[in-house]
Enzyme design. Structure first.
Site, PDB file in Angstrom:
ATOM      1  N   ARG A  21      -9.378   0.460  10.501  1.00 43.20           N
ATOM      2  CA  ARG A  21      -8.598  -0.507  10.414  1.00 43.20           C
ATOM      3  C   ARG A  21      -9.210  -1.562  10.887  1.00 43.20           C
ATOM      4  NH1 ARG A  21      -2.525   0.762   9.892  1.00 43.20           N
ATOM      5  NH2 ARG A  21      -1.805  -1.526   9.477  1.00 43.20           N
ATOM      6  N   ARG A  49      11.605  -2.801  10.749  1.00 50.76           N
ATOM      7  CA  ARG A  49      10.924  -2.277  11.624  1.00 50.76           C
ATOM      8  C   ARG A  49      11.056  -3.232  12.584  1.00 50.76           C
ATOM      9  NH1 ARG A  49       6.120  -0.150   8.624  1.00 50.76           N
ATOM     10  NH2 ARG A  49       4.578  -1.744  10.091  1.00 50.76           N
ATOM     11  N   ARG A  82      -0.259  -9.388  13.397  1.00 44.37           N
ATOM     12  CA  ARG A  82      -0.968  -8.218  12.770  1.00 44.37           C
ATOM     13  C   ARG A  82      -1.261  -9.229  11.118  1.00 44.37           C
ATOM     14  NH1 ARG A  82       4.366  -6.260  10.105  1.00 44.37           N
ATOM     15  NH2 ARG A  82       2.844  -4.218   9.013  1.00 44.37           N
ATOM     16  N   LYS A 135       0.753  -0.789   0.030  1.00 48.73           N
ATOM     17  CA  LYS A 135      -0.254  -0.335  -0.576  1.00 48.73           C
ATOM     18  C   LYS A 135       0.922   0.691  -0.641  1.00 48.73           C
ATOM     19  CE  LYS A 135      -2.350  -1.309   3.732  1.00 48.73           C
ATOM     20  NZ  LYS A 135      -2.113  -2.061   4.064  1.00 48.73           N
ATOM     21  N   ARG A 156      11.340  -6.473   3.435  1.00 51.02           N
ATOM     22  CA  ARG A 156      11.309  -5.201   3.887  1.00 51.02           C
ATOM     23  C   ARG A 156      12.084  -4.251   4.590  1.00 51.02           C
ATOM     24  NH1 ARG A 156       5.462  -2.974   4.887  1.00 51.02           N
ATOM     25  NH2 ARG A 156       5.274  -2.869   7.065  1.00 51.02           N
TER      26      ARG A 156
HETATM   27  P1  AMP Z   1       1.302   0.266   9.513  1.00 48.28           P
HETATM   28  O1  AMP Z   1       2.336   1.129   9.129  1.00 48.28           O
HETATM   29  O2  AMP Z   1       0.476   0.876   8.488  1.00 48.28           O
HETATM   30  O3  AMP Z   1       1.461  -0.943   9.002  1.00 48.28           O
HETATM   31  O4  AMP Z   1       0.972   0.594  10.674  1.00 48.28           O
HETATM   32  C1  AMP Z   1       2.315  -0.010  11.454  1.00 48.28           C
HETATM   33  C2  AMP Z   1       1.032  -0.043  13.042  1.00 48.28           C
HETATM   34  O5  AMP Z   1       0.730   1.695  13.438  1.00 48.28           O
HETATM   35  C3  AMP Z   1      -0.293  -0.834  13.118  1.00 48.28           C
HETATM   36  O6  AMP Z   1       0.278  -2.405  12.956  1.00 48.28           O
HETATM   37  C4  AMP Z   1      -0.444  -0.466  14.161  1.00 48.28           C
HETATM   38  O7  AMP Z   1       0.303  -0.351  15.500  1.00 48.28           O
HETATM   39  C5  AMP Z   1      -0.400   0.990  14.404  1.00 48.28           C
HETATM   40  N1  AMP Z   1      -1.638   1.899  13.550  1.00 48.28           N
HETATM   41  C6  AMP Z   1      -1.361   2.160  12.286  1.00 48.28           C
HETATM   42  N2  AMP Z   1      -2.627   2.479  11.706  1.00 48.28           N
HETATM   43  C7  AMP Z   1      -3.939   2.193  12.528  1.00 48.28           C
HETATM   44  C8  AMP Z   1      -4.703   2.299  12.585  1.00 48.28           C
HETATM   45  N3  AMP Z   1      -5.720   2.832  11.425  1.00 48.28           N
HETATM   46  N4  AMP Z   1      -5.719   1.374  13.867  1.00 48.28           N
HETATM   47  C9  AMP Z   1      -4.651   0.974  14.766  1.00 48.28           C
HETATM   48  N5  AMP Z   1      -3.446   1.722  14.663  1.00 48.28           N
HETATM   49  C10 AMP Z   1      -2.990   1.931  13.835  1.00 48.28           C
END
Ligand code: AMP
Length: 225
Positions: free
Chosen positions: A88, A160, A171, A13, A127
């Site tokens: 989410r 990460r 996740r 994404k 990644r």
């Molecule tokens: P991402 O970079 O989108 O994979 O997000 C990394 C982490 O940030 C996720 O695993 C969550 O811990 C937190 N996070 C990001 N967006 C959200 C969301 N909309 N709701 C809850 N946690 C989020």
């Protein structure tokens, strides 16, 4: 255009959002990047978020919804946006509907990028992310020109903590349980468009463009022959 970008972690994404922003002049709002910036800067939000992110758990809805409420009214998003990683949960989606109504905004489309689990695991394991600008790379499929530097320069590329094997499993489980129901949510609203996320970045982007072009031209009231 106002776009929601759904899809499991590792589907691509972030990378595809970058290309969409360049082509259609919209701005990416990634809640994950925003939280990681706050963690790096040691803000109170960052301290709270770090309790959840490392293990791959979701940050509580109230925190995330407040962030979105603040961001969506800012001028930098006025030319359109792509929400990457939000919503989410169904609650986040419902709150988003209320916020959009309040701000007199409407969504154009909800894209879902679909990728098989073995492919996701392979992508996440390789990644690497820039600590400063948030861009993602892959050690095999999309390597940075210099392994220690992203193209913007002076950046610091790392894995990460939530891309570790344990956190990835968590996740993916959370995606299945909490986020996947949103596919039906947006299908019912007739906003959902599915994108096959398998294959090369450029191939996937072409599929996205085939969906977005008509929506974009329609929004401009321009109809190429
Ligand atoms: P991402 O970079 O989108 O994979 O997000 C990394 C982490 O940030 C996720 O695993 C969550 O811990 C937190 N996070 C990001 N967006 C959200 C969301 N909309 N709701 C809850 N946690 C989020």
């Amino acid at each position: 255009m106002k776009i929601i970008f759904l899809g499991p972690p590792g589907a691509g994404k972030g990378t595809q959002s970058e290309a969409i922003c360049k082509e259609y002049g919209v701005t990416q709002l990634s809640t994950g990047n925003l939280l990681r910036d706050n963690i790096r800067q040691g803000t109170p939000l960052g301290k709270e978020a770090s309790k959840y992110i490392g293990g791959g758990n979701l940050v509580p809805d109230e925190i995330i919804i407040n962030i979105i409420r603040e961001e969506l009214r800012k001028p930098y998003l006025s030319k359109g946006y792509i929400l990457d990683g939000y919503p989410r949960t169904v609650r986040q989606a419902e709150e988003l509907d209320d916020i959009l109504k309040e701000y007199d905004q409407t969504l154009d489309v909800a894209l879902v990028l679909e990728v098989d689990v073995p492919d996701l695991v392979r992508r996440l394991a390789g990644r690497r992310t820039c600590r400063n600008c948030g861009r993602s790379f892959h050690i095999v499929f999309n390597p940075p020109i210099d392994p220690d530097d992203c193209e913007i320069g002076g950046c610091d590329i790392y894995q990460r903590p939530d891309d570790s094997e344990e956190a990835v499993k968590n996740r993916l489980r959370i995606y299945e349980e909490m986020t996947k129901p949103l596919i039906e949510y947006y299908e019912q609203k007739k906003l959902l468009r599915r994108i096959d996320g398998a294959g090369e970045m450029a191939e996937v982007y072409k599929r996205i463009k085939d969906v977005l072009d008509p929506i974009y031209y329609n929004s401009l009231n321009y109809h190429p022959i």
